[in-house]
Structure formats: C-alpha cells, structure tokens
Design a protein around this motif. Structure first.
Motif, PDB file in Angstrom:
ATOM      1  N   LYS A  33     -20.155   5.042  -4.863  1.00 10.62           N
ATOM      2  CA  LYS A  33     -20.298   6.431  -4.982  1.00 10.62           C
ATOM      3  C   LYS A  33     -19.878   7.471  -3.876  1.00 10.62           C
ATOM      4  N   GLN A  34     -19.567   8.687  -4.351  1.00 11.09           N
ATOM      5  CA  GLN A  34     -19.398   9.780  -3.414  1.00 11.09           C
ATOM      6  C   GLN A  34     -20.548  10.805  -3.808  1.00 11.09           C
ATOM      7  N   ASP A  35     -20.997  11.778  -2.722  1.00 10.16           N
ATOM      8  CA  ASP A  35     -21.821  12.760  -3.260  1.00 10.16           C
ATOM      9  C   ASP A  35     -21.004  14.185  -2.998  1.00 10.16           C
ATOM     10  N   ALA A  36     -21.588  15.107  -3.725  1.00 12.89           N
ATOM     11  CA  ALA A  36     -20.990  16.552  -3.423  1.00 12.89           C
ATOM     12  C   ALA A  36     -19.552  16.702  -3.801  1.00 12.89           C
ATOM     13  N   PRO A  37     -18.981  16.536  -5.220  1.00 12.51           N
ATOM     14  CA  PRO A  37     -19.948  16.387  -6.274  1.00 12.51           C
ATOM     15  C   PRO A  37     -19.870  14.816  -6.429  1.00 12.51           C
ATOM     16  N   LEU A  38     -20.916  14.338  -7.174  1.00 15.04           N
ATOM     17  CA  LEU A  38     -21.333  12.860  -7.605  1.00 15.04           C
ATOM     18  C   LEU A  38     -19.971  12.384  -8.319  1.00 15.04           C
ATOM     19  N   ARG A  39     -19.397  11.386  -7.496  1.00 14.17           N
ATOM     20  CA  ARG A  39     -18.348  10.642  -8.327  1.00 14.17           C
ATOM     21  C   ARG A  39     -18.816   8.971  -7.837  1.00 14.17           C
ATOM     22  N   LEU A  40     -18.377   8.154  -9.065  1.00 12.46           N
ATOM     23  CA  LEU A  40     -18.784   6.825  -9.037  1.00 12.46           C
ATOM     24  C   LEU A  40     -17.520   5.941  -9.437  1.00 12.46           C
ATOM     25  N   HIS A  41     -17.578   4.909  -8.747  1.00 10.10           N
ATOM     26  CA  HIS A  41     -16.301   4.026  -9.280  1.00 10.10           C
ATOM     27  C   HIS A  41     -16.930   2.492  -9.132  1.00 10.10           C
ATOM     28  N   TYR A  42     -16.148   1.561  -9.955  1.00 13.37           N
ATOM     29  CA  TYR A  42     -16.391   0.196 -10.083  1.00 13.37           C
ATOM     30  C   TYR A  42     -15.125  -0.324  -9.617  1.00 13.37           C
ATOM     31  N   GLY A  43     -15.163  -1.325  -8.655  1.00 15.49           N
ATOM     32  CA  GLY A  43     -13.908  -1.749  -8.003  1.00 15.49           C
ATOM     33  C   GLY A  43     -14.028  -3.300  -7.708  1.00 15.49           C
ATOM     34  N   VAL A  44     -12.905  -3.884  -7.392  1.00 10.69           N
ATOM     35  CA  VAL A  44     -12.596  -5.237  -7.014  1.00 10.69           C
ATOM     36  C   VAL A  44     -11.882  -5.473  -5.798  1.00 10.69           C
ATOM     37  N   ALA A  45     -12.465  -6.081  -4.761  1.00  9.94           N
ATOM     38  CA  ALA A  45     -11.794  -6.353  -3.309  1.00  9.94           C
ATOM     39  C   ALA A  45     -11.868  -7.787  -3.112  1.00  9.94           C
ATOM     40  N   GLN A  46     -10.819  -7.932  -2.449  1.00 12.49           N
ATOM     41  CA  GLN A  46     -10.624  -9.453  -1.606  1.00 12.49           C
ATOM     42  C   GLN A  46     -11.506  -9.341  -0.398  1.00 12.49           C
ATOM     43  N   ILE A  47     -12.305 -10.703  -0.133  1.00 14.30           N
ATOM     44  CA  ILE A  47     -13.074 -10.689   0.828  1.00 14.30           C
ATOM     45  C   ILE A  47     -12.490 -11.924   1.809  1.00 14.30           C
ATOM     46  N   SER A  48     -12.490 -11.754   2.961  1.00 16.90           N
ATOM     47  CA  SER A  48     -11.872 -12.675   3.803  1.00 16.90           C
ATOM     48  C   SER A  48     -13.310 -13.718   4.689  1.00 16.90           C
ATOM     49  N   GLY A  49     -14.253 -13.196   4.557  1.00 22.02           N
ATOM     50  CA  GLY A  49     -15.484 -13.895   5.111  1.00 22.02           C
ATOM     51  C   GLY A  49     -15.904 -14.982   4.097  1.00 22.02           C
ATOM     52  N   SER A  50     -16.956 -15.483   4.381  1.00 20.76           N
ATOM     53  CA  SER A  50     -17.682 -16.311   3.353  1.00 20.76           C
ATOM     54  C   SER A  50     -17.766 -15.768   2.013  1.00 20.76           C
ATOM     55  N   CYS A  51     -17.588 -16.599   1.189  1.00 21.59           N
ATOM     56  CA  CYS A  51     -17.571 -16.010  -0.493  1.00 21.59           C
ATOM     57  C   CYS A  51     -18.864 -16.003  -0.662  1.00 21.59           C
ATOM     58  N   SER A  52     -19.798 -14.914  -0.246  1.00 21.69           N
ATOM     59  CA  SER A  52     -21.129 -14.703  -0.563  1.00 21.69           C
ATOM     60  C   SER A  52     -21.058 -12.849  -0.873  1.00 21.69           C
ATOM     61  N   LYS A  53     -22.489 -12.478  -1.441  1.00 22.38           N
ATOM     62  CA  LYS A  53     -22.537 -11.095  -1.554  1.00 22.38           C
ATOM     63  C   LYS A  53     -22.963 -10.774  -0.220  1.00 22.38           C
ATOM     64  N   ALA A  54     -23.561 -11.308   0.628  1.00 19.18           N
ATOM     65  CA  ALA A  54     -23.999 -10.866   1.937  1.00 19.18           C
ATOM     66  C   ALA A  54     -22.596 -10.408   2.500  1.00 19.18           C
ATOM     67  N   SER A  55     -21.528 -11.279   2.804  1.00 20.83           N
ATOM     68  CA  SER A  55     -20.574 -11.087   3.377  1.00 20.83           C
ATOM     69  C   SER A  55     -19.548  -9.945   2.925  1.00 20.83           C
ATOM     70  N   ALA A  56     -19.758 -10.235   1.521  1.00 18.31           N
ATOM     71  CA  ALA A  56     -18.865  -9.025   0.707  1.00 18.31           C
ATOM     72  C   ALA A  56     -19.640  -7.419   1.091  1.00 18.31           C
ATOM     73  N   GLN A  57     -20.832  -7.576   1.268  1.00 14.07           N
ATOM     74  CA  GLN A  57     -21.557  -6.224   1.416  1.00 14.07           C
ATOM     75  C   GLN A  57     -21.218  -5.661   2.787  1.00 14.07           C
ATOM     76  N   SER A  58     -21.049  -6.687   3.952  1.00 12.88           N
ATOM     77  CA  SER A  58     -20.850  -6.349   5.140  1.00 12.88           C
ATOM     78  C   SER A  58     -19.282  -6.115   5.367  1.00 12.88           C
ATOM     79  N   GLU A  59     -18.551  -6.497   4.690  1.00  9.00           N
ATOM     80  CA  GLU A  59     -16.932  -6.398   4.806  1.00  9.00           C
ATOM     81  C   GLU A  59     -16.728  -4.902   3.957  1.00  9.00           C
ATOM     82  N   LEU A  60     -17.389  -4.789   2.800  1.00 10.40           N
ATOM     83  CA  LEU A  60     -17.010  -3.496   1.878  1.00 10.40           C
ATOM     84  C   LEU A  60     -17.541  -2.285   2.442  1.00 10.40           C
ATOM     85  N   LYS A  61     -18.735  -2.146   2.861  1.00 10.81           N
ATOM     86  CA  LYS A  61     -19.111  -0.952   3.380  1.00 10.81           C
ATOM     87  C   LYS A  61     -18.455  -0.308   4.383  1.00 10.81           C
TER      88      LYS A  61
END
Length: 97
Positions: A33-61
């Motif tokens: 999301k983005q604030d002011a104004p509120l915008r939302l999006h759904y996306g797909v990204a390639q992850i280079s670390g371990s294939c886990s949600k935790a790794s994806a979160q740390s790369e995507l942030k």
C-alpha cells in the motif's frame, strides 16, 4: 578400496559445493500500500534468498519502500509453475519489484 573412498569423497564434495547453482527459482506474491491517498496493489516478485515467506518479506520491504510502497503481507512463495496463473492479477506489478 582406497580408490572407491577417494572417488566417493570427490563426489560428495561436488554435491556439497553446488547447492547454490542448483537452487530453484522462487517467487512471492504480496500485497502493498501507499498512504495519502490510499493506494493498494497486488504483485509478484522474484526472490533470490531462501524460498520462504520470511525471506521474501525481508527482500521485498526495502525494494517496495524505495518506491514509496509499504509491504502489507507476503501471501505465498512458489516456483515458476505458479507464475502464469498470477500474471493477470498482478498486472503492472508482475515481476516489477
């Protein structure tokens, strides 16, 4: 016997030295999301670390933050076989970040 042992050790060292090159492709789908104004999006990204949600979160942030987006959550991680079914839903955010 000594030759078999040496051959086995060489084979073992090759196997142990190659997990990085044998790593399968990994992707994550997420919501941001983005604030002011509120915008939302759904996306797909390639992850280079371990294939886990935790790794994806740390790369995507940081990737998303660099363009003013806040990661809300990682929905799932998957291999290349899951890309096509998510492509239309992700639209312009398909493999953008």
């Amino acid at each position: 016997m000594k030759q078999i042992l040496i051959t086995s050790l060489i084979a073992l060292s090759v196997v142990l030295a190659s997990p990085v090159s044998a790593r399968a492709e990994c992707y994550a789908d997420y919501k941001a999301k983005q604030d002011a104004p509120l915008r939302l999006h759904y996306g797909v990204a390639q992850i280079s670390g371990s294939c886990s949600k935790a790794s994806a979160q740390s790369e995507l942030k940081p990737r998303l933050a660099g363009e003013g987006w806040i990661l809300l959550n990682v929905l799932s991680v998957f291999g290349p076989d899951g890309l096509e079914e998510r492509k239309d839903s992700a639209g312009v955010y398909f493999l953008r970040f």
